[in-house]
Motif scaffolding. Structure first.
Motif: not given
Length: 211
Positions: A11, A23-24, A34, A56, A63, A102-103
């Protein structure tokens, strides 16, 4: 390989195609992407997984709240997924590292078991998933490698360090230097969307709607 794998959620990207958002942390079915990736790691078939972490570089507290170690990139020039790979290989406490992005919140629940089986059978350095290429072939008969879904030996650390120090960045070129086991996810029960990823917010909403 029982209990010898650390799972790493990637991530650490800049989210440029999502307008620069992290994005995460984007929501999918009420949870950050995530967090979905972590859940699927923890429910992997078999008993090979020894622990998990997240790679990350922003919003680290968010996170860390997911309950696993957060590893920031050990290189500073954002060389794409390979930065996450190198970070994982350097910090991994087990002999093997499994990476997932993560996506792609629908990735297979038996990903680790199938990659590990192939890696052992072929005595490979790393094992990659290959999923249906629905854009090129809507029938799902054509597969393409998914290099960020990767199980690899931590012994690859020095090779990747040298590759990045030479200014190289292409993930498949680095992988081609090693023994690779390519694992097609083409069983009848496999979800053809398992490796679908969201590069834009519109793609994320479409994936959430259609999943």
């Amino acid at each position: 390989m029982a209990g010898s794998v650390t799972g790493l959620v990637l991530a650490g990207g800049q989210g440029s195609r999502m307008g620069g958002v992290d994005k995460g942390l984007q929501p999918f079915r009420g949870l950050p992407l995530a967090a979905h990736a972590l859940q699927r790691l923890y429910t992997q078939a078999g008993s090979r997984l020894d622990g998990c972490a997240i790679n990350a570089n922003r919003h680290l507290a968010a996170y860390e709240a997911m309950g696993v170690p957060v590893w920031t990139d050990v290189v500073s020039d954002h060389p794409g997924p390979l930065a996450g790979f190198l970070t994982g290989l350097r910090l991994c406490p087990t002999p093997y590292l499994l990476t997932v992005p993560c996506d792609a919140p629908l990735y297979p629940l038996d990903l680790l078991e199938r990659l590990a089986t192939a890696l052992e059978a072929q005595q490979a350095d790393l094992a990659l998933a290959a999923g249906p290429d629905l854009e090129a072939d809507p029938t799902g008969q054509t597969h393409r490698p998914q290099p960020v879904f990767c199980l690899m030996s931590v012994g690859l650390h020095d090779s990747l360090t040298q590759y990045l120090e030479a200014g190289e960045r292409k993930i498949t070129t680095w992988m081609a230097r090693h023994r690779v086991a390519l694992v097609p996810f083409d069983h009848p029960q496999d979800d053809p969307r398992a490796f679908a990823n969201a590069n834009t917010l519109a793609e994320l909403r479409a994936l959430e709607r259609d999943a």
